[in-house]
Design a protein around this motif. Structure first.
Motif, mmCIF file in Angstrom:
data_model
loop_
_atom_site.group_PDB
_atom_site.id
_atom_site.type_symbol
_atom_site.label_atom_id
_atom_site.label_comp_id
_atom_site.label_asym_id
_atom_site.label_seq_id
_atom_site.Cartn_x
_atom_site.Cartn_y
_atom_site.Cartn_z
ATOM 1 N N SER A 156 0.827 -1.213 0.000
ATOM 2 C CA SER A 156 0.000 0.000 0.000
ATOM 3 C C SER A 156 0.856 1.255 0.000
ATOM 4 O O SER A 156 0.502 2.264 -0.609
ATOM 5 C CB SER A 156 -0.931 0.000 1.216
ATOM 6 N N TRP A 157 2.003 1.201 0.677
ATOM 7 C CA TRP A 157 2.901 2.364 0.667
ATOM 8 C C TRP A 157 3.451 2.621 -0.740
ATOM 9 O O TRP A 157 3.487 3.765 -1.196
ATOM 10 C CB TRP A 157 4.057 2.149 1.641
ATOM 11 N N VAL A 158 3.863 1.547 -1.388
ATOM 12 C CA VAL A 158 4.384 1.694 -2.752
ATOM 13 C C VAL A 158 3.306 2.260 -3.670
ATOM 14 O O VAL A 158 3.568 3.151 -4.481
ATOM 15 C CB VAL A 158 4.904 0.344 -3.281
ATOM 16 N N TRP A 159 2.093 1.752 -3.559
ATOM 17 C CA TRP A 159 0.988 2.278 -4.370
ATOM 18 C C TRP A 159 0.774 3.771 -4.126
ATOM 19 O O TRP A 159 0.638 4.554 -5.060
ATOM 20 C CB TRP A 159 -0.297 1.523 -4.044
ATOM 21 N N SER A 160 0.745 4.130 -2.848
ATOM 22 C CA SER A 160 0.475 5.529 -2.492
ATOM 23 C C SER A 160 1.586 6.457 -2.999
ATOM 24 O O SER A 160 1.320 7.490 -3.624
ATOM 25 C CB SER A 160 0.330 5.653 -0.976
ATOM 26 N N PHE A 161 2.841 6.074 -2.740
ATOM 27 C CA PHE A 161 3.966 6.913 -3.165
ATOM 28 C C PHE A 161 4.010 7.038 -4.688
ATOM 29 O O PHE A 161 4.211 8.134 -5.232
ATOM 30 C CB PHE A 161 5.289 6.329 -2.660
ATOM 31 N N THR A 162 3.822 5.918 -5.363
ATOM 32 C CA THR A 162 3.913 5.922 -6.821
ATOM 33 C C THR A 162 2.787 6.738 -7.443
ATOM 34 O O THR A 162 3.008 7.464 -8.426
ATOM 35 C CB THR A 162 3.881 4.481 -7.371
ATOM 36 N N ALA A 163 1.587 6.645 -6.878
ATOM 37 C CA ALA A 163 0.461 7.431 -7.390
ATOM 38 C C ALA A 163 0.735 8.924 -7.273
ATOM 39 O O ALA A 163 0.435 9.705 -8.184
ATOM 40 C CB ALA A 163 -0.816 7.067 -6.637
ATOM 41 N N VAL A 164 1.326 9.320 -6.158
ATOM 42 C CA VAL A 164 1.640 10.744 -5.963
ATOM 43 C C VAL A 164 2.696 11.205 -6.966
ATOM 44 O O VAL A 164 2.570 12.269 -7.577
ATOM 45 C CB VAL A 164 2.120 10.990 -4.515
ATOM 46 N N ILE A 165 3.751 10.400 -7.154
ATOM 47 C CA ILE A 165 4.801 10.772 -8.105
ATOM 48 C C ILE A 165 4.231 10.882 -9.518
ATOM 49 O O ILE A 165 4.564 11.789 -10.274
ATOM 50 C CB ILE A 165 5.944 9.735 -8.090
ATOM 51 N N GLN A 166 3.347 9.966 -9.867
ATOM 52 C CA GLN A 166 2.825 9.892 -11.222
ATOM 53 C C GLN A 166 1.860 11.022 -11.549
ATOM 54 O O GLN A 166 1.893 11.585 -12.636
ATOM 55 C CB GLN A 166 2.112 8.545 -11.436
ATOM 56 N N THR A 167 0.983 11.390 -10.603
ATOM 57 C CA THR A 167 -0.139 12.262 -10.962
ATOM 58 C C THR A 167 -0.245 13.557 -10.184
ATOM 59 O O THR A 167 -0.985 14.465 -10.605
ATOM 60 C CB THR A 167 -1.467 11.493 -10.789
ATOM 61 N N SER A 168 0.431 13.678 -9.062
ATOM 62 C CA SER A 168 0.265 14.892 -8.257
ATOM 63 C C SER A 168 0.948 16.089 -8.901
ATOM 64 O O SER A 168 1.992 15.967 -9.539
ATOM 65 C CB SER A 168 0.831 14.669 -6.856
ATOM 66 N N ASN A 191 11.572 -5.202 -1.049
ATOM 67 C CA ASN A 191 10.938 -3.915 -1.342
ATOM 68 C C ASN A 191 11.241 -3.467 -2.771
ATOM 69 O O ASN A 191 10.366 -2.928 -3.466
ATOM 70 C CB ASN A 191 11.420 -2.851 -0.356
ATOM 71 N N LYS A 192 12.483 -3.664 -3.190
ATOM 72 C CA LYS A 192 12.844 -3.314 -4.565
ATOM 73 C C LYS A 192 11.958 -4.065 -5.558
ATOM 74 O O LYS A 192 11.467 -3.486 -6.530
ATOM 75 C CB LYS A 192 14.311 -3.664 -4.839
ATOM 76 N N LYS A 193 11.791 -5.356 -5.300
ATOM 77 C CA LYS A 193 10.994 -6.197 -6.197
ATOM 78 C C LYS A 193 9.557 -5.683 -6.286
ATOM 79 O O LYS A 193 8.974 -5.598 -7.370
ATOM 80 C CB LYS A 193 11.018 -7.637 -5.694
ATOM 81 N N ILE A 194 8.985 -5.304 -5.157
ATOM 82 C CA ILE A 194 7.607 -4.800 -5.140
ATOM 83 C C ILE A 194 7.515 -3.495 -5.913
ATOM 84 O O ILE A 194 6.589 -3.288 -6.713
ATOM 85 C CB ILE A 194 7.126 -4.607 -3.689
ATOM 86 N N ILE A 195 8.466 -2.592 -5.696
ATOM 87 C CA ILE A 195 8.435 -1.296 -6.379
ATOM 88 C C ILE A 195 8.491 -1.483 -7.892
ATOM 89 O O ILE A 195 7.736 -0.851 -8.640
ATOM 90 C CB ILE A 195 9.604 -0.405 -5.898
ATOM 91 N N VAL A 196 9.379 -2.369 -8.341
ATOM 92 C CA VAL A 196 9.513 -2.601 -9.786
ATOM 93 C C VAL A 196 8.255 -3.268 -10.337
ATOM 94 O O VAL A 196 7.712 -2.844 -11.367
ATOM 95 C CB VAL A 196 10.761 -3.458 -10.083
ATOM 96 N N GLU A 197 7.778 -4.299 -9.659
ATOM 97 C CA GLU A 197 6.610 -5.031 -10.155
ATOM 98 C C GLU A 197 5.343 -4.177 -10.139
ATOM 99 O O GLU A 197 4.445 -4.381 -10.961
ATOM 100 C CB GLU A 197 6.393 -6.293 -9.317
ATOM 101 N N GLU A 198 5.272 -3.241 -9.209
ATOM 102 C CA GLU A 198 4.087 -2.387 -9.114
ATOM 103 C C GLU A 198 4.209 -1.123 -9.959
ATOM 104 O O GLU A 198 3.460 -0.171 -9.771
ATOM 105 C CB GLU A 198 3.810 -2.034 -7.649
ATOM 106 N N GLY A 199 5.155 -1.104 -10.876
ATOM 107 C CA GLY A 199 5.242 -0.005 -11.833
ATOM 108 C C GLY A 199 5.848 1.273 -11.296
ATOM 109 O O GLY A 199 5.487 2.370 -11.750
ATOM 110 N N GLY A 200 6.787 1.166 -10.355
ATOM 111 C CA GLY A 200 7.388 2.370 -9.781
ATOM 112 C C GLY A 200 8.449 3.017 -10.651
ATOM 113 O O GLY A 200 8.759 4.202 -10.478
ATOM 114 N N VAL A 201 9.002 2.267 -11.609
ATOM 115 C CA VAL A 201 10.105 2.809 -12.415
ATOM 116 C C VAL A 201 9.663 3.920 -13.367
ATOM 117 O O VAL A 201 10.295 4.988 -13.409
ATOM 118 C CB VAL A 201 10.818 1.673 -13.182
ATOM 119 N N PRO A 202 8.598 3.740 -14.174
ATOM 120 C CA PRO A 202 8.207 4.809 -15.115
ATOM 121 C C PRO A 202 7.933 6.162 -14.459
ATOM 122 O O PRO A 202 8.406 7.190 -14.975
ATOM 123 C CB PRO A 202 6.960 4.232 -15.799
#
Length: 617
Positions: A156-168, A191-202
């Motif tokens: 959930s943290w990865v989702w929240s952080f990534t959503a903010v980076i992507q759209t805020s 944690n790295k694996k989760i970030i990559v798999e959940e689309g944190g790189v783009p």
């Protein structure tokens, strides 16, 4: 629902499914109270699903990963609800049979629907924060835990952080979110694996590319560098065109950003050879070399020496970097690479140049350290990157810092030269082009390597310098015997502190004396004249590795100079005969060399011992 469906299509299907549940609730004949409760939960889900549809249609850059995961879970629960409620339409004997099982199923269904409601509320809260920020409000980052991630809070943290980076649109929140992802990535590999798999790189690459502020770019590149510790994850960055973005930023950014991005280049190159070659294709070498001299030379405004010939190290480097066309601004650099990329204001380079002039010395030094490290790891095992460094006359630049600097900058430059020399050892074209004996670069490099070998007492510095000399063994002329003495001296001064140094010196000398070296006889003679045989015999008693390479060199000397009066015949022969009975003699190379060397010594010195039986007879 297939993964190829758009998010709008998935939501539309889900709304249709929820409507079917509502209709079945109205038609229920049994368990009316339970069905009524199901209807209330489904009504709540319907409202939130419609809000999500509005969100997806109004946003041009939506982070879809948590939406898809939650929508998938909601879909499963609605399908289960639809199946159960439809059973309640039956009456009579069949209905009473169904009743027995349905009571238990309802008790299991209610918590599932409750979880779906809470998941949807969490999802909308995350995007509500984003929308509030985009509207000028500001709600921070949502760190509550939805049921879908109850067993894995990191998700959930990865989702929240990534959503903010992507759209805020709140830069402060985007920077904070990127910093949080960087901390998560630095914590552990999972944690790295989760970030990559959940689309944190783009989103991180997007933040780096936009260049809204130096702080945001540093946060993004730091997070990416913390992710780039495994080949699989590095390749995710490459697959998202990350290399092109990284090279863009290297060309024209504030110094702090360039330092952070150079570190990212190092991590990617260190962990994936494919990334090394991708950086070679995008010519990452040129900005790195130019940044090494950014405070002393304006590489995009060259001023060649008046005489027409380079007279100083700086002028040689200047001519080398500018002898090939390369972009002077970020926009020019990208035109031929990707016409779809947005152009940059050509005045940015001048602004950053002014900023660089006013930077603190420690900031400039750190940039150079990271650029030198990036060059080292890009050239490690890479012929293409090694060639590009030499094409820019980067060798002269590296030699300058080896001579003038200390600490990390000197060490990274030395390691880069070691890698380039290693590539030249295996590639004759590179060796002739970069290390020709008449080349100013080659002369400076050799001078600095010999200085380190003779003056330094740190193995971490001496060993790379020795390796450089060994790698260039076939580039030295017969009369250039100045390199043999220092290497033999290292073997002679053997003690428990410099065993690795002495062994490395023997390996280097072996490259001078090996038959593949056209001047092996002349080099062997020089090694013997500097007292190399006695030092070798002593080294053979120390360790298995030292014994192996010492015997190889001793065999070469015996084969090439068996008739030399300077060769200590008795000591050499005794050492070889003893080695022939030792386990080390089973090494594939020594199995052939030792008998030949003993025979050669016997052949030339048989008259000194007429009653001795030849080893070869």
């Amino acid at each position: 629902m297939g993964s190829e469906e758009s998010i709008e299509e998935e939501l539309s299907f889900l709304i249709l499914l929820a409507d079917r549940v509502r209709k079945s609730v109205e038609e229920a004949k049994s368990f009316k109270n339970e069905c009524f409760e199901v209807g209330k939960q489904v009504d709540c889900l319907l409202r939130m699903l419609r809000s999500t549809v509005c969100l997806t249609t109004s946003s041009s850059s939506l982070y879809e990963r948590p939406i898809r995961r939650i929508v998938s879970e909601v879909s499963k629960n609605l399908e289960q609800a639809l199946t159960l409620v439809r059973r309640c339409k039956r009456s009579g004997i069949l209905g009473r049979v169904v009743t027995i099982s349905s009571a238990t199923v309802f008790r299991k269904l209610f918590p599932l629907l409750d979880n779906s409601v809470v998941d949807m509320k969490w999802l909308l809260s995350v995007y509500d924060v984003v929308e509030s920020n985009n509207g000028g409000g500001g709600g921070g980052i949502v760190l509550s835990l939805p049921p879908i991630a109850s067993n894995d809070p990191i998700l959930s943290w990865v989702w929240s952080f990534t959503a903010v980076i992507q759209t805020s649109s709140s830069l402060i929140d985007r920077i904070e979110a990127a910093n949080q992802l960087a901390l998560l990535a630095a914590d552990n590999d999972r944690n790295k694996k989760i970030i990559v798999e959940e689309g944190g790189v783009p989103p991180l690459l997007k933040l780096l590319k936009e260049g809204v502020s130096a702080e945001s770019q540093v946060a993004a590149s730091t997070a990416l560098a913390n992710l780039a510790t495994d080949q699989e994850w590095v390749r995710q960055i490459v697959a998202e065109l990350g290399v092109l973005i990284i090279v863009q930023v290297l060309w024209d950014s504030p110094m702090l950003v360039q330092t952070s991005v150079a570190n990212l280049v190092s991590r990617m190159a260190e962990n994936d050879s494919d990334a090394q070659e991708e950086f070679a294709r995008e010519n990452a070498i040129r900005p790195l070399v130019s940044l090494l001299l950014s405070d002393t030379l304006l590489l995009d405004e060259p001023k060649p020496p008046q005489s027409g010939k380079p007279t100083t190290l700086q002028s040689l480097v200047l001519l080398g970097v500018n002898s090939h066309e390369y972009p002077r601004t970020l926009h020019q650099h990208n035109v031929h690479l990707n016409s779809s990329l947005p152009s940059e204001d050509s005045s940015r380079g001048g602004n950053h140049k002014k900023e660089r002039e006013n930077e603190k010395p420690e900031v400039k030094l750190q940039l150079k350290i990271k650029c030198a490290e990036a060059l080292w790891l890009l050239s490690r095992g890479s012929l293409s990157n090694s060639q590009r460094i030499t094409e820019t006359k980067g060798l002269l630049c590296l030699a300058k810092y080896i001579e003038k600097e200390q600490g990390g900058l000197q060490f990274n430059c030395l390691m880069t030269v070691m890698e380039i020399a290693g590539a030249a050892e295996l590639n004759a074209d590179l060796r002739r082009a970069a290390f020709n004996t008449n080349s100013p670069a080659a002369k400076v490099v050799v001078d600095q390597m010999l200085r380190i070998i003779q003056e330094e007492d740190t193995p971490s510095m001496q060993i790379p310098a020795i390796k450089v000399i060994g790698s260039l063994a076939r580039a030295f002329r017969a009369r250039d015997t100045r390199v043999h003495g220092p290497l033999v001296t290292l073997v002679t001064q053997l003690d428990h502190r410099n065993l690795d140094v002495a062994t490395e010196a023997v390996i280097a000398l072996g490259k001078f004396a090996c038959p593949e070296n056209f001047l092996c006889v002349q080099h062997s003679n020089a090694i013997i004249e500097f007292g190399g045989v006695s030092a070798l015999v002593r080294l053979l008693r120390v360790s298995e590795r030292a014994q192996l390479h010492g015997l190889i060199l001793l065999c070469y000397l015996a084969l090439h100079m068996g008739n030399s009066e300077a060769l200590d015949w008795s000591k050499s022969l005794s050492a070889l005969e003893g080695a022939a009975r030792a386990p080390v003699s089973q090494h594939p190379l020594l199995r052939e060399l030792i008998p030949k060397a003993i025979y050669q010594l016997d052949l030339y010195h048989e008259e000194d011992h007429p009653h001795r039986q030849s080893y070869g007879s």
